[in-house]
Write an enzyme that holds these catalytic residues in place. Structure first.
Site, PDB file in Angstrom:
ATOM      1  N   LYS A 107       0.812  -1.222   0.000  1.00 48.50           N
ATOM      2  CA  LYS A 107       0.000   0.000   0.000  1.00 48.50           C
ATOM      3  C   LYS A 107       0.844   1.271   0.000  1.00 48.50           C
ATOM      4  O   LYS A 107       0.308   2.360  -0.206  1.00 48.50           O
ATOM      5  CB  LYS A 107      -0.952  -0.007   1.191  1.00 48.50           C
ATOM      6  CG  LYS A 107      -2.015  -1.099   1.080  1.00 48.50           C
ATOM      7  CD  LYS A 107      -3.013  -1.036   2.207  1.00 48.50           C
ATOM      8  CE  LYS A 107      -4.152  -2.006   2.016  1.00 48.50           C
ATOM      9  NZ  LYS A 107      -3.727  -3.413   2.241  1.00 48.50           N
TER      10      LYS A 107
HETATM   11  C1  LIG Z   1      -4.473  -4.481   1.734  1.00 50.94           C
HETATM   12  C2  LIG Z   1      -3.733  -5.738   1.615  1.00 50.94           C
HETATM   13  C3  LIG Z   1      -4.149  -6.773   0.742  1.00 50.94           C
HETATM   14  C4  LIG Z   1      -5.430  -6.707  -0.059  1.00 50.94           C
HETATM   15  O1  LIG Z   1      -5.382  -5.759  -1.087  1.00 50.94           O
HETATM   16  P1  LIG Z   1      -6.748  -5.271  -1.790  1.00 50.94           P
HETATM   17  O2  LIG Z   1      -6.322  -4.238  -2.759  1.00 50.94           O
HETATM   18  O3  LIG Z   1      -7.588  -4.694  -0.673  1.00 50.94           O
HETATM   19  O4  LIG Z   1      -7.383  -6.453  -2.410  1.00 50.94           O
HETATM   20  C5  LIG Z   1      -3.355  -7.913   0.636  1.00 50.94           C
HETATM   21  N1  LIG Z   1      -2.229  -8.055   1.365  1.00 50.94           N
HETATM   22  C6  LIG Z   1      -1.812  -7.090   2.224  1.00 50.94           C
HETATM   23  C7  LIG Z   1      -0.581  -7.332   3.013  1.00 50.94           C
HETATM   24  C8  LIG Z   1      -2.534  -5.896   2.374  1.00 50.94           C
HETATM   25  O5  LIG Z   1      -2.112  -4.976   3.236  1.00 50.94           O
END
Ligand SMILES: *Cc1c(COP(=O)(O)O)cnc(C)c1O
Length: 433
Positions: A107
Site C-alpha cells: 500500500k
Molecule cells: C491491503 C492488503 C491486501 C489486499 O489488497 P486489496 O487491494 O484490498 O485487495 C493484501 N495483502 C496485504 C498485506 C494488504 O495490506
C-alpha cells in the site's frame, strides 16, 4: 480525464475533484470516462524504459490535465524510490515483491502517490485538508508514512487499541508532525463507524475539508497498475503466458491489474486468491454475489466481507459474467492450508513468505493444475516480519527485523485515547484552530 460515479446519480468530476472528494456525492465509486490503450510501440520498447517512464506513460491519461507532466514526473519519482524485484520460486512460479517501501506493505505506492497529488492540489490553498482513516493494521502505516510532512494536509488515523501488531502500532504512532494517531477503545468496526459518522457530520464538514485515503480513492487505486507493468518488463522475454495471482481483500490491487490489461498489457489471466472471506470465489461459482460479515484469519488484511472495488471490476467487464469469468479465476484457502504453504515455500524453495503471499502462492498452484504451461506470478504484498508471530511459529526460525522496522521500534509511541464519537469530534476540531 473525467470520472463518473458508478451509482450514476452524481455529476462527473475531474481527477482533482475525485481525489479531494474520495467518493461521489451519491456514495458511488469514481470510474474513468475513457481508457485509451497504449500504443504497440510502448510495449515493443518497454525494455528500454525505466520504471519511472513506464509509470508515467501508464497513468498520464488518468491525471491530465489536472497534474501537469513535469509535476507528474516528480510525483512518480518520489513515489517509486524503492525496488520491485521478482524472485523465482520454480519454473512455473515467481513472486513480485511489493514490500520494499517504507512500511513494507504494497500500500506504500498508492499512499505515497495520493499524498503527493493532494499536496500539489492543496499547495496554494489556505484551508488545510484532513485525511481521516480507520485502520485494522497495514493501511494506517502506509498512509501515515506517505503523508508525513506533506504541507497543508493533516492526517488522523483511528485504530483499535490492543488489536494491531506491535510493529504496526509503532508505524502509526511514532511519526508525529502532521500525523495524529487515535487509539479507540473498541474493535476495527467501531473505528470505521466513527469515520463514517464524521464524514456525514455537518458541524464538522462545515468547519473542515475531510477526505478519505482508502482504495476507493482513485489516486490510491490507479498507481497500483504499475506493479503489473514492472513484473511484465522483468518476465516477458522468458515467459509468454503470464498469469497474476493477487491476494485480495478489497480487490483494489487486482482491479488495478485489470486496468493495466485494458491499457494493452499482455496479461493472460488473473487469479483472485482469497482466504476464507470468499464472496468472489462463491460468485464465480454460483453467479450470486452475497456479501457477508468478515471472518478473522491469519492473512487479516484480506478479511473483507464485501469488497468495495468489486463494483469497478464489474464495470470493466460491463457486467458480463462470462467475459469476467474467462479472464478471472478465484480460489479460497483456509488458515491451515496457508500455514502449509508457508512451510512448503520455506522448506522446498528457501523462500520466506508472509501469510498473504502464501495465499497468492496457493492460488498459483490451483490455477496451474488447470493450465500447466502458464507462468504464474503471485504478488507478495507484505514483508514477513509484519506477521512475525505466525511466520516464525510456522517455519520455526527467527526472522531479522529489516532496518525500516528496526528504526521505528525504539521510537516513542504517541497517541490519543478515545472511547466515543464525541471524543473524536473534539480532537478533529482542535486540529483546525
Ligand atoms: C491491503 C492488503 C491486501 C489486499 O489488497 P486489496 O487491494 O484490498 O485487495 C493484501 N495483502 C496485504 C498485506 C494488504 O495490506
Amino acid at each position: 480525464m473525467n470520472y463518473y460515479s458508478l451509482n450514476k446519480k452524481a455529476p462527473n468530476a475531474s481527477f482533482k475533484a475525485a481525489v479531494i472528494k474520495g467518493i461521489a456525492p451519491d456514495k458511488g465509486l469514481y470510474f474513468p470516462e475513457h481508457i485509451t490503450r497504449l500504443p504497440a510501440s510502448f510495449f515493443e520498447n518497454i525494455d528500454n524504459l525505466s520504471y519511472e517512464e513506464i509509470a508515467f506513460e501508464a497513468i498520464k491519461q488518468f491525471v491530465s490535465p489536472d497534474i501537469p507532466e513535469d509535476v507528474l514526473k516528480t510525483i512518480i519519482a518520489e513515489t517509486l524510490s524503492f525496488d520491485f524485484p521478482i524472485a523465482k520460486i520454480n519454473e512455473n512460479v515467481s513472486t513480485l515483491e511489493l514490500f520494499h517501501g517504507p512500511t513494507m506493505a504494497f500500500k506504500d505506492v498508492g499512499a505515497r502517490f495520493m499524498a503527493r497529488c493532494l499536496g500539489y492540489f492543496n499547495q496554494n490553498n489556505s484551508e488545510e485538508v484532513t485525511v481521516l482513516v480507520a485502520t485494522s493494521g497495514d493501511t494506517g502505516g502506509a498512509v501515515a508514512n506517505g503523508f508525513l510532512g506533506v504541507k497543508g494536509v493533516n492526517v488522523v488515523i483511528l485504530y483499535p487499541s490492543g488489536k494491531v501488531s506491535d510493529i504496526q502500532e509503532k508505524q502509526l504512532t511514532t511519526l508525529k508532525q502532521n500525523i495524529t494517531a487515535i487509539e479507540v477503545d473498541g474493535v476495527f468496526d467501531d473505528c470505521q463507524d466513527m469515520v463514517k459518522r464524521a464524514f456525514l457530520d455537518e458541524e464538522l464538514t462545515s468547519k473542515m475539508q475531510l477526505t478519505s485515503a482508502n482504495s476507493i480513492n482513485v489516486a490510491r487505486w490507479l498507481p497500483q497498475m504499475f506493479y503489473f507493468f514492472f513484473a511484465y518488463k522483468q518476465l516477458y522475454k522468458t515467459h509468454k503466458k503470464i498469469v497474476f495471482s493477487v491476494p485480495s481483500g478489497n480487490f483494489g490491487n487486482i482491479c488495478a491489474g485489470m486496468m493495466a490489461q485494458q491499457l494493452g498489457l499482455p496479461i493472460y489471466h488473473f487469479v483472485a486468491s482469497n482466504n476464507e472471506n470468499n464472496v468472489v470465489t462463491e460468485y464465480l461459482t454460483t453467479k450470486l454475489y452475497q456479501p457477508k460479515p468478515s471472518v478473522q484469519t491469519i492473512s487479516n488484511a484480506m478479511d473483507v466481507g464485501n469488497p468495495s472495488n468489486f463494483i469497478r471490476i464489474q464495470e470493466i467487464y460491463k457486467n458480463d459474467f462470462d467475459a469476467l469469468k474467462s479472464n478471472l479465476s478465484s480460489y479460497s484457502f483456509s488458515d491451515n492450508a496457508t500455514r502449509v504453504a508457508l512451510k512448503e515455500l520455506y522448506n522446498n524453495f528457501k523462500y520466506v513468505a508472509d501469510p498473504h503471499g502464501a495465499v497468492g502462492y496457493l492460488g498459483c498452484k490451483a490455477y496451474l493444475k488447470e493450465d500447466t504451461n502458464a507462468h504464474c506470478v503471485f504478488l507478495e504484498t507484505a514483508h514477513p516480519t509484519k506477521f512475525l508471530d505466525v511466520v516464525e511459529e510456522v517455519i520455526s526460525k527467527t526472522i531479522a527485523l529489516p532496518p525500516q522496522i528496526e528504526a521505528v521500534m525504539d521510537q516513542e509511541k504517541k497517541s490519543i485515547s478515545i472511547t466515543n464519537y464525541e471524543d473524536l469530534k473534539t480532537v478533529l476540531l482542535n486540529t483546525v484552530s
